[in-house]
Design an enzyme around this catalytic site. Structure first.
Site, mmCIF file in Angstrom:
data_model
loop_
_atom_site.group_PDB
_atom_site.id
_atom_site.type_symbol
_atom_site.label_atom_id
_atom_site.label_comp_id
_atom_site.label_asym_id
_atom_site.label_seq_id
_atom_site.Cartn_x
_atom_site.Cartn_y
_atom_site.Cartn_z
ATOM 1 N N ASP A 67 0.824 -1.211 0.000
ATOM 2 C CA ASP A 67 0.000 0.000 0.000
ATOM 3 C C ASP A 67 0.860 1.264 0.000
ATOM 4 O OD1 ASP A 67 0.886 -0.515 2.584
ATOM 5 O OD2 ASP A 67 -1.092 -1.001 3.341
ATOM 6 N N ASN A 136 -7.438 -3.747 13.941
ATOM 7 C CA ASN A 136 -8.850 -3.920 13.574
ATOM 8 C C ASN A 136 -9.043 -5.045 12.552
ATOM 9 O OD1 ASN A 136 -7.844 -2.841 11.229
ATOM 10 N ND2 ASN A 136 -9.100 -0.993 11.242
ATOM 11 N N HIS A 138 -7.370 -5.332 9.644
ATOM 12 C CA HIS A 138 -7.102 -5.000 8.240
ATOM 13 C C HIS A 138 -5.847 -5.727 7.756
ATOM 14 C CE1 HIS A 138 -4.592 -1.115 9.300
ATOM 15 N NE2 HIS A 138 -3.779 -2.128 9.138
#
Ligand code: F6R
Length: 237
Positions: A67, A136, A138
């Site tokens: 990313d 979380n 991800h």
């Protein structure tokens, strides 16, 4: 899903580095997705050592950032390409022409995402996706949501991720609100997936992954259950 429990961060990092080395030795021109963050730093350090010892050759490999923040360039110190350059690329005999990140400065992020996906596809897809995990759940920046994206896309980061990543910036307000990330499909099409997890803030996510077998878009990492070759290397008991 194969869990490997290690006694320390160092052992986790060495084990992950061995997996990646094995992959590169098996296929020198392999295509990898690589994460940033605190967790993989030890793995990159171990890979740099193995490269110096002549045990692994990076020269033909292809490396794609998982990313990149929207708005940050390749040169930006908080950018993710820069992170991989500083922590891995400059320490190994990689061909920089074969290192890639989504273009965070593109005027049209959606188009940049599409181009990135095409570049990965053009090389035959990922041989290995090396991943960290957000607290979380991800992976990459595939954030918990009502639906997940198949290919590389532009994501709006959750408050939890912005808070977690504020430590790399002067303050929370400086954390970009959007990022380009390879999609869940891009990850699940990889031939092999290796994920590292360490630290108290990941405990809940790893326990949940261990115990709960449901597939939930509000817990993206759960989709790794669909993949036949996933190894989670962790210090979390
Ligand atoms: C970053 C990425 C993220 C991180 C995750 C964990 O490139 O892909 O999914 O892996 O946020 O980050 P750390 O290791 O800093 O806890």
């Amino acid at each position: 899903m194969n869990f490997i429990l290690t006694d320390s961060y160092e052992q986790m990092s060495e084990t992950a580095a061995e997996f990646l080395t094995e992959e590169l030795n098996r296929k020198p021109s392999a295509v990898f997705a690589l994460p940033t963050g605190s967790t993989p730093i030890g793995t990159y350090r171990a890979l740099a050592r193995l490269n110096k010892e002549g045990k692994v050759d990076f020269s033909q490999g292809n490396f794609f950032n998982v990313d990149e923040y929207v708005g940050l360039s390749r040169e930006s110190e908080q950018g993710y390409y820069h992170f991989l350059y500083e922590n891995l690329y400059r320490h190994v005999n990689v061909d920089l022409e074969k290192t890639h990140a989504p273009d965070g400065t593109a005027e049209n992020p959606e188009q940049a995402a599409e181009q990135y996906e095409q570049m990965i596809d053009g090389l035959g897809g990922l041989d290995a996706a090396f991943l960290g995990i957000g607290r979380n759940g991800h992976i990459g920046f595939n954030e918990p949501a009502d639906s997940l994206h198949y290919a590389t896309y532009c994501v709006t980061l959750t408050q939890s991720t912005i808070e977690a990543n504020a430590r790399f910036f002067r303050n929370e307000g400086e954390v970009p609100k959007q990022a380009l990330t390879i999609g869940m499909g891009t990850i699940l099409k990889a031939k092999k997936i290796i994920l590292v997890a360490d630290g108290d803030d990941k405990e809940e996510a790893i326990h949940r992954l261990w115990e709960d077998t449901s597939l939930r878009t509000d817990f993206p990492v759960s989709f790794l259950r669909l993949h036949p070759d996933v190894t989670i290397i962790t210090t979390i008991k």
